[in-house]
Design an enzyme around this catalytic site. Structure first.
Site, PDB file in Angstrom:
ATOM      1  N   TYR A 481      -9.337  16.430  13.144  1.00  0.00           N
ATOM      2  CA  TYR A 481      -9.503  16.725  13.969  1.00  0.00           C
ATOM      3  C   TYR A 481      -9.689  15.321  15.249  1.00  0.00           C
ATOM      4  O   TYR A 481      -9.545  15.479  16.186  1.00  0.00           O
ATOM      5  CB  TYR A 481     -10.708  17.143  13.511  1.00  0.00           C
ATOM      6  CG  TYR A 481     -11.773  18.113  15.112  1.00  0.00           C
ATOM      7  CD1 TYR A 481     -11.382  19.437  15.508  1.00  0.00           C
ATOM      8  CD2 TYR A 481     -12.680  17.542  15.684  1.00  0.00           C
ATOM      9  CE1 TYR A 481     -12.008  19.746  16.329  1.00  0.00           C
ATOM     10  CE2 TYR A 481     -13.626  17.889  16.700  1.00  0.00           C
ATOM     11  CZ  TYR A 481     -13.071  19.564  16.888  1.00  0.00           C
ATOM     12  OH  TYR A 481     -13.412  19.941  17.943  1.00  0.00           O
ATOM     13  N   SER A 561      -8.137  23.529  17.650  1.00  0.00           N
ATOM     14  CA  SER A 561      -8.912  23.041  18.773  1.00  0.00           C
ATOM     15  C   SER A 561      -9.096  22.033  19.815  1.00  0.00           C
ATOM     16  O   SER A 561      -7.685  21.649  19.632  1.00  0.00           O
ATOM     17  CB  SER A 561     -10.653  23.579  18.249  1.00  0.00           C
ATOM     18  OG  SER A 561     -11.783  24.072  19.319  1.00  0.00           O
ATOM     19  N   ASP A 645      -9.510  34.137  22.882  1.00  0.00           N
ATOM     20  CA  ASP A 645     -10.666  33.425  22.357  1.00  0.00           C
ATOM     21  C   ASP A 645     -10.992  32.599  23.889  1.00  0.00           C
ATOM     22  O   ASP A 645     -10.380  32.914  24.839  1.00  0.00           O
ATOM     23  CB  ASP A 645      -8.978  31.623  22.492  1.00  0.00           C
ATOM     24  CG  ASP A 645     -10.421  30.855  21.727  1.00  0.00           C
ATOM     25  OD1 ASP A 645     -11.643  31.099  22.533  1.00  0.00           O
ATOM     26  OD2 ASP A 645      -9.554  29.920  21.581  1.00  0.00           O
ATOM     27  N   HIS A 680     -11.860  32.085  18.771  1.00  0.00           N
ATOM     28  CA  HIS A 680     -11.057  31.140  18.546  1.00  0.00           C
ATOM     29  C   HIS A 680     -11.709  30.702  17.374  1.00  0.00           C
ATOM     30  O   HIS A 680     -10.929  29.334  16.917  1.00  0.00           O
ATOM     31  CB  HIS A 680     -12.211  30.255  18.921  1.00  0.00           C
ATOM     32  CG  HIS A 680     -11.824  28.612  19.552  1.00  0.00           C
ATOM     33  ND1 HIS A 680     -11.063  28.339  20.029  1.00  0.00           N
ATOM     34  CD2 HIS A 680     -12.777  27.189  18.595  1.00  0.00           C
ATOM     35  CE1 HIS A 680     -11.088  26.202  19.967  1.00  0.00           C
ATOM     36  NE2 HIS A 680     -12.131  26.369  19.186  1.00  0.00           N
TER      37      HIS A 680
END
Length: 709
Positions: A481, A561, A645, A680
Site C-alpha cells: 500500500y 487505491s 466509485d 471503492h
C-alpha cells in the site's frame, strides 16, 4: 457526437495459460486535449472518459467488460479459484462487541450473507436479537451499513446506509423496542459518523451541501459542515455547530465525552493524519448552542482525543514526538506550554489509544506487529496485554467506567478471533473463534527484512504452506500500500488464504508511506519522496527473487487505491520483474486526481502539479497514466474498478487501461474489469467480493500457468 467502438487487434496469440486466442480491445477515441504545466505540454487524449454519465463512456465500459469476460471465462483456473474462495469465505464472522446502555452490540455474518447483520443482547449469554439487517434493504445486497451508534440508554440506534458502494450516506434512527424507524432522515452525509448527546435528544453529524445535477459521483466535496439533529425535527431545522467559510477544505468529526459534558471536535483538512481540535461545552449533557473553543488548529500534527477527565482532555499526538505520545491538556488553560506528558514517546510507533476501566490501553507497532501496553490514569506503566502471538490486534474500545473491553487478533494464517479483556485483572477469554475450512496448522508465516535502494530497512511477511521448497518456482503474490499513514500489518484475509490453498506464497510488505514506524516513516513516502515507496516495493520483489522465493515468471503484484497507484507505477518502472500486475481502484492520473470528489484531500501525501515545477516533475515522472512505455514488454495487467466509485473515480482506471491497450507493451493481456453497482470497496456484497477477488487470483494463476484443482 458519433460513437466509435470498432475494434482492432493489439495482440495475437497470448503467451498465457489460456488456450490461444486473439485479443481485440475496443478502440478508445483520442481527442486533441493538451494541458500546460509550468511550461510543459501534456496530452490527455482520453479526457472524455472522465464523464461517467456520457453514452460513449457507458458504451466503452460495456465493450471492455465483454472482452474481459470472454478472457476470464476461458481460463481453466477460474471455476476452481471461485470454488476455493467461496469455501474459505463461508464461515461465521463476528464484529468486535461493545456496550451501551446495558446492552451489547455486535455484527455477525453467517458466512455467505451479502452484508453483515447487526445484533444486540442484554448479556453475552442471551440469544441475540436482530437490530438491523441490511440484506433486507435491497434485492442485490448492494445497500450496506456505514455506521451504527446507539443512544446512551441503548434504546435507539442512529445508523447510516449507502448504496452501490458510494461514499454518500443516509442516516436514520431505529427504535429497538419496536424495531421500527423513526421519521428522522439525514441526507448528503459523507465521511462522517454520529455522536449522541447524553440526554438522548439528538446527535451530531457532518454533511455537505447537495451536489449539482450530474456531479453526485464526480463533483469535488468542499465546505463540510457540522450539525446537531434534534429527534423529531426535519433536517432543514438542524442547528449548525461548526463550519469555515474561509477554508473550503475543513471537515469535522465529533464525539461526546464519556461524562456527556463536552463535545470534542476533530477538524481535518486532508486524508493525512494531521488535524485540529476544538471543544464545545454541553451543559447537563445537552446541546445548547455556542461557539466551539479552539485547542489546536495549526494542523501541524496528529491530535487524537482519548478521554476527558478532571477538566483535562487526554490526547494521543505526534507533536514533537514522531512515534507518538499521550498528553493531558488543561481545558481552562489549553496553551501548548501547559500540556503535560502522561506517556512519553518510545522506540515503537503508538498507533491507537483508548481509555477503559480507569486505564489507558496503548497500541504500538514493533516491526509491524501489534503490542498493547496498559497504563494507569497518571500514565504509569502497569502491564502488557498478552496477545496470542506475532500479529495484528485491534479494538479495545469502551467507557472510562467499564470493567471490560473486546479486541480482535489475527495473523496472515490466523482468522480473526474476538477476545474479551478484563481491565482490572488482565484476564483474557474468548468471545468468538471462527471455524473455517482453512487449516492454519498447514501454513506458516515468517517476518523478513529487506533493504531498499537507499539503505532503508523494512519488514515483509511471507506466508506459505509448511515445508514449501524455495527454489524460485513458487507462484508468489506480493501486496503493498505505502501511503496515508496506513500501516500494513499481518492479518488473515481470504485472498491470501485462497492463494496459499492454490499452492502460492503470499507476501505483505510494510513499506514507507505507511505508519509502521511513526510519522517520519509516513512522511518519507510523501510528495517529493514518493519514489521511496516504489523503490521499497521493487526492493521487496528483488529480495523475493534473490532469495529464491519466486522468479520474475512467478511473481505478481497487487494493491488497491493508493496501492493501485503503487502497482501501476512499479509495473511501469520495472515491467521485467513481474509476471502479472493487478491495480485495484487505483489513483492513476497524478496530474488531475485533485479535481474529483475528495481527491484534493490527498495532496498532503502527493502534492499537486500546480504546487511547483519541482512537484509537477516528480508527479509526472511516476504517474501510471503518463509513463506507459511503448516497446517495453509489460506483465499481464488486470485493472479493476467500480462504476460507482466516488472515492477514486473510475476515470483513473478507464484512462490508464485505454492507454495500456493502445501502446505496444507486449503480448500479455491488458484488461479492465469494471464492476457495476459497486464503489471503492466498502459495503461491497459478498457475492461481488468472491467473484472479483477469485477472478484476480485466477488471472494471476493463469498467467503463471498454475494448475488449480
Amino acid at each position: 457526437m458519433k460513437l466509435t467502438l470498432s475494434a482492432i487487434a493489439l495482440a495475437a496469440v497470448l503467451a498465457t495459460g489460456v488456450q490461444a486466442q486473439t485479443m481485440t480491445y475496443p478502440v478508445a477515441r483520442k481527442v486533441e486535449q493538451t494541458d500546460a504545466y509550468h511550461g510543459t505540454s501534456v496530452a490527455d487524449p482520453y479526457r472524455w472518459l472522465e464523464d461517467d454519465n456520457s453514452a460513449e463512456t457507458k458504451a466503452w465500459v460495456v465493450e471492455q467488460n465483454k472482452v474481459t469476460d470472454k478472457f476470464l471465462e476461458a481460463m481453466p483456473q477460474r471455476l476452481p479459484a471461485r470454488r476455493i474462495y467461496t469455501e474459505l469465505y463461508n464461515f461465521e464472522r463476528f464484529g468486535i462487541p461493545f456496550q451501551e446502555g446495558g446492552r451489547y452490540f455486535w455484527s455477525r455474518n453467517d458466512g455467505l450473507q451479502q452484508q453483515n447483520v447487526f445484533y444486540w443482547a442484554k448479556s453475552l449469554k442471551d440469544t441475540p436479537q436482530v437490530a438491523l439487517d441490511p440484506n433486507a434493504m435491497s434485492k442485490d445486497g448492494t445497500v450496506a451499513l456505514t455506521g451504527v451508534v446507539p443512544s446512551r440508554d441503548g434504546k435507539l440506534l442512529a445508523y447510516g446506509v449507502a448504496g452501490a458502494g458510494s461514499d454518500w450516506q443516509v442516516w436514520k434512527v431505529r427504535d429497538l423496542a419496536t424495531g421500527q424507524d423513526l421519521a428522522d432522515k439525514i441526507d448528503w452525509v459523507k465521511f462522517s459518523g454520529a455522536s449522541w448527546t447524553a440526554d438522548g435528544k439528538g446527535f451530531f453529524y457532518a454533511r455537505y451541501d447537495a451536489p449539482k445535477e450530474g456531479e453526485k459521483l464526480t463533483g469535488a466535496n468542499y465546505f463540510q459542515k457540522l450539525y446537531y439533529h434534534r429527534l423529531g425535527t426535519p433536517q432543514g431545522e438542524d442547528q449548525l455547530v461548526a463550519e469555515n467559510r474561509d477554508d473550503k477544505e475543513w471537515g469535522f468529526g465529533a464525539e461526546v465525552s464519556d461524562d456527556g459534558e463536552l463535545l470534542v471536535i476533530s477538524v481535518w483538512k486532508s486524508a493525512g493524519s494531521k488535524n485540529g481540535l476544538m471543544v464545545l461545552p454541553l451543559p447537563k449533557g445537552s446541546f445548547a448552542g455556542g461557539k466551539p473553543q479552539p485547542i489546536a488548529l495549526g494542523f501541524d500534527a496528529q491530535y487524537a482525543p482519548v478521554n476527558v477527565i478532571g477538566g483535562k482532555l487526554i490526547v494521543k499526538t505526534d507533536k514533537d514526538a514522531p512515534r507518538g505520545k499521550l498528553v493531558a491538556i488543561d481545558l481552562k488553560n489549553p496553551a501548548p506550554a501547559g500540556w503535560k506528558t502522561l506517556v512519553a514517546e518510545g522506540p515503537d510507533a503508538m498507533t491507537a489509544a483508548s481509555a477503559v476501566g480507569g486505564r489507558y490501553l496503548l497500541s504500538y507497532l514493533h516491526d509491524a506487529a501489534t503490542l498493547v501496553r496498559v497504563h494507569a490514569a497518571d500514565g504509569k506503566p502497569l502491564s502488557e496485554v498478552a496477545l496470542p502471538g506475532i500479529g495484528t490486534a485491534g479494538g479495545f474500545g469502551g467507557r472510562w467506567n467499564s470493567n471490560e473491553t473486546f479486541f480482535s487478533y489475527t495473523s496472515l494464517t490466523t482468522p480473526a478471533e474476538i477476545l474479551r479483556y478484563d481491565v482490572a485483572t488482565g484476564g483474557i477469554e474468548p468471545f468468538k473463534k471462527p471455524k473455517t475450512a482453512f487449516n492454519a496448522d498447514e501454513f506458516e508465516t515468517r517476518r523478513e527484512f529487506v533493504t531498499s535502494k537507499d539503505g532503508t530497512r523494512f519488514p515483509i511477511f511471507i506466508a506459505a504452506k509448511k515445508g514449501m521448497k524455495l527454489d524460485g518456482t513458487n507462484p508468489t503474490l506480493l501486496y503493498g500500500y505505502g501511503g496515508f499513514d496506513i500501516s500494513i500489518t499481518p492479518a488473515y484475509n481470504i485472498t491470501a488464504a485462497t492463494w496459499m490453498r492454490m499452492g502460492g506464497v503470499y507476501v505483505s510488505a510494510s513499506i514507507r508511506g505507511g505508519g509502521e514506524y511513526g510519522s517520519a516513516w509516513h512522511e518519507a513516502g510523501t510528495k517529493l519522496r514518493k519514489q521511496n515507496v516504489f523503490d521499497d516495493f521493487i526492493a521487496a520483489g528483488e529480495w523475493l527473487v534473490k532469495n529464491k522465493v519466486a522468479s520474475p515468471a512467478t511473481l505478481a503484484i497487487n494493491g488497491g487505491s493508493n496501492g493501485g497507484l503503487l502497482v501501476g507505477a512499479v509495473a511501469n518502472q520495472r515491467p521485467e520483474l513481474f509476471a502479472a500486475a493487478v491495480p485495484q481502484v487505483g489513483v492513476m492520473d497524478m496530474l488531475r486526481y485533485q479535481n474529483f470528489t475528495i481527491g484534493w484531500a490527498w495532496a498532503t501525501d502527493y502534492g499537486t502539479a500546480k504546487d511547483s515545477p519541482e512537484m509537477f516533475k516528480a508527479l509526472y515522472a511516476y504517474s501510471p497514466l503518463h509513463n506507459v512505455r511503448s516497446g517495453a514488454k509489460y506483465p499481464a495487467v488486470l485493472v479493476t474498478t467500480g462504476d460507482h466509485d466516488d472515492r477514486v473515480v473510475p476515470a483513473h482506471s478507464f484512462k490508464y487501461a485505454a492507454t495500456l491497450q493502445a501502446a505496444d507493451t507486449g503480448p500479455a493481456p491488458k484488461l479492465i474489469r469494471i464492476e457495476t453497482n459497486a464503489g471503492h470497496g466498502a459495503g461491497k456484497p459478498t457475492s461481488k467480493i468472491i467473484e472479483e477477488r477469485s477472478d484476480i487470483l485466477a488471472f494471476i494463476a493463469n498467467t503463471m500457468k498454475l494448475d488449480v484443482k
